[in-house]
Design a protein around this motif. Structure first.
Motif, PDB file in Angstrom:
ATOM      1  N   LEU A  44       0.702  -1.212  -0.134  1.00 33.07           N
ATOM      2  CA  LEU A  44       0.065  -0.112   0.157  1.00 33.07           C
ATOM      3  C   LEU A  44       0.781   1.176   0.064  1.00 33.07           C
ATOM      4  O   LEU A  44       0.800   2.302  -0.685  1.00 33.07           O
ATOM      5  CB  LEU A  44      -0.848   0.042   1.194  1.00 33.07           C
ATOM      6  CG  LEU A  44      -1.885  -1.080   1.187  1.00 33.07           C
ATOM      7  CD1 LEU A  44      -2.977  -0.821   2.343  1.00 33.07           C
ATOM      8  CD2 LEU A  44      -2.965  -0.877  -0.027  1.00 33.07           C
ATOM      9  N   MET A  47       2.019   1.756  -3.462  1.00 31.74           N
ATOM     10  CA  MET A  47       0.906   2.195  -4.461  1.00 31.74           C
ATOM     11  C   MET A  47       0.797   3.669  -4.127  1.00 31.74           C
ATOM     12  O   MET A  47       0.563   4.530  -5.208  1.00 31.74           O
ATOM     13  CB  MET A  47      -0.155   1.346  -4.201  1.00 31.74           C
ATOM     14  CG  MET A  47       0.119   0.011  -4.728  1.00 31.74           C
ATOM     15  SD  MET A  47      -1.571  -1.080  -5.086  1.00 31.74           S
ATOM     16  CE  MET A  47      -2.104  -0.207  -6.540  1.00 31.74           C
ATOM     17  N   LYS A 267      -5.627  -0.576  -6.296  1.00 30.13           N
ATOM     18  CA  LYS A 267      -5.214  -0.778  -4.899  1.00 30.13           C
ATOM     19  C   LYS A 267      -6.192  -1.364  -4.144  1.00 30.13           C
ATOM     20  O   LYS A 267      -5.821  -2.371  -3.229  1.00 30.13           O
ATOM     21  CB  LYS A 267      -5.112   0.610  -4.454  1.00 30.13           C
ATOM     22  CG  LYS A 267      -4.671   0.901  -2.929  1.00 30.13           C
ATOM     23  CD  LYS A 267      -4.518   2.276  -2.581  1.00 30.13           C
ATOM     24  CE  LYS A 267      -4.271   2.268  -1.064  1.00 30.13           C
ATOM     25  NZ  LYS A 267      -4.094   3.898  -0.491  1.00 30.13           N
TER      26      LYS A 267
END
Length: 412
Positions: A44, A47, A267
């Motif tokens: 995460l 991203m 995501k």
């Protein structure tokens, strides 16, 4: 308040177990939680880094917002002055836009073109700072010059000075028949932002665009620049009440929204897929606790005869199961946060030591691994992990609370 279930549950974690297989499953559950949480936080963060990098590059080249009228705008300065009266709007510039096919030789590509005033456009966009060859100021009225993105120029195999053909989705009716409108342009410059616009956007002088689209002195509207790009939607919506009803208001999230929505969806999908690792670790907690309950039946029976209630037994194994998950989650958060914050420098160090390059600048639009750690992501991952640990502990703990002391001790 009765702390006995908490004390016994934590003691069961520290105690050496007679069955090594149960210890292995508990350790495996903890390791699974650790790896799942750490992997989620790292992915995460990376991203988020790519998202911010792309937004920074793309939004430096495109306007933060626009005001347009489908019928055309004659007094664009007056419209711009209304917009700039807002304390959050810092600049405006006129534009004309359309769609066409640009071709060179046998190569052909669909593009959107924007007619701009080079002197004024620099106030609302930083695209002049992204020129690879030539300058934005090389666009002059009447020269029919055009500025292309790097990917588009490479696809067409053109350089500044080459002549390209622009074909409009309009028809010319002549005595010889019906033909599409075609105009020859000269490539004057090439820009590189490192985003989608490098392949789909071309720029020309606003007067040339007006002639091309036969608009006379009308423009489509004005581009705007605001002081806070991430609040552009709110700022422009507040401005809408001061504008005529025919004026359309758009911000960058609407004009470029499909790209960022795709990144957001990617995501979400990756988060769900990686959450399976945490789910597998939670199932391992179920397995280890079921075996633990079977191994501790005699202990449970003795504790029940000493006065512990079924609710206390339930609490003991809830504490034990959730503690295994929470310890793994805590370690995963620490390791994942450290890696999420420092993964960029770590990758650079590895590249310098090994001589390998993760991102080739000649292929990718970045040469480093971007990362941006967000507390909200860590909180979400940790919360889901804790909930899964509690849910996984519920069934084995319930089974333990239903053990009858008399029946168990009879066979011991």
């Amino acid at each position: 308040m009765n702390y006995m279930p908490l004390f016994i549950g934590l003691r069961y974690i520290r105690a050496r177990r007679r069955n090594q297989f149960i210890s292995f499953l508990s350790g495996f559950s903890m390791l699974g939680m650790l790896l799942g949480v750490a992997a989620l936080i790292i992915v995460l963060s990376v991203m988020n880094g790519f998202d911010r990098e792309l937004k920074g590059r793309l939004l430096s080249a495109v306007p933060h917002g626009s005001l347009s009228d489908p019928t055309g705008v004659s007094d664009w300065r007056g419209l711009g002055e209304i917009a700039i009266s807002s304390p959050h709007v810092v600049a405006y510039a006129p534009y004309v836009e359309g769609f066409a096919m640009v071709g060179f030789g046998r190569a052909l590509q669909a593009v959107s073109f924007v007619g701009i005033d080079p002197a004024l456009e620099s106030r609302v966009s930083e695209i002049a700072d992204h020129m690879m060859m030539g300058q934005l100021a090389d666009l002059h009225e009447g020269d029919f010059g055009i500025v292309l993105g790097r990917l588009l120029a490479r696809q067409l195999a053109v350089v500044p000075g080459d002549k390209v053909m622009l074909t409009l989705p309009q028809l010319n009716i002549t005595p010889a028949g019906v033909f599409p409108r075609v105009k020859r342009f000269t490539v004057t410059a090439v820009f590189e932002v490192g985003a989608q616009v490098d392949q789909s956007l071309v720029l020309m002088h606003i007067s040339d665009a007006q002639r091309l689209l036969r608009k006379g002195h009308l423009v489509d509207g004005v581009h705007l620049k605001v002081d806070d790009i991430f609040s552009a939607g709110t700022i422009l919506q507040a401005l809408k009440s001061q504008l005529p009803a025919t004026i359309n208001v758009k911000d960058w999230s609407q004009t470029q929204g499909s790209l960022f929505q795709a990144i957001k969806m990617e995501k979400i999908v990756i988060t769900v897929l990686l959450m399976i690792i945490v789910l597998v670790a939670a199932f391992n907690i179920v397995t280890s606790l079921v075996l633990m309950v079977a191994d501790k039946r005699a202990d449970i029976a003795v504790l029940r005869t000493l006065g512990l209630t079924a609710r206390d037994v339930l609490a003991i194994f809830m504490v034990q199961g959730s503690a295994v998950g929470i310890i793994g989650i805590f370690l995963g958060v620490v390791i994942g946060s450290f890696a999420g914050i420092y993964i960029g420098p770590l990758v650079q160090w590895f590249e310098s030591v090994s001589g390998l390059h993760m991102f080739d600048p000649s292929v990718y639009f970045i040469s480093h691994l971007p990362s941006y750690w967000m507390f909200s992501d860590v909180l979400l991952v940790a919360s889901v992990g804790v909930v899964l640990s509690l849910v996984a502990s519920l069934y084995p703990a319930y089974r333990a609370s239903k053990i009858e002391p008399a029946e168990t001790l009879r066979y011991e």
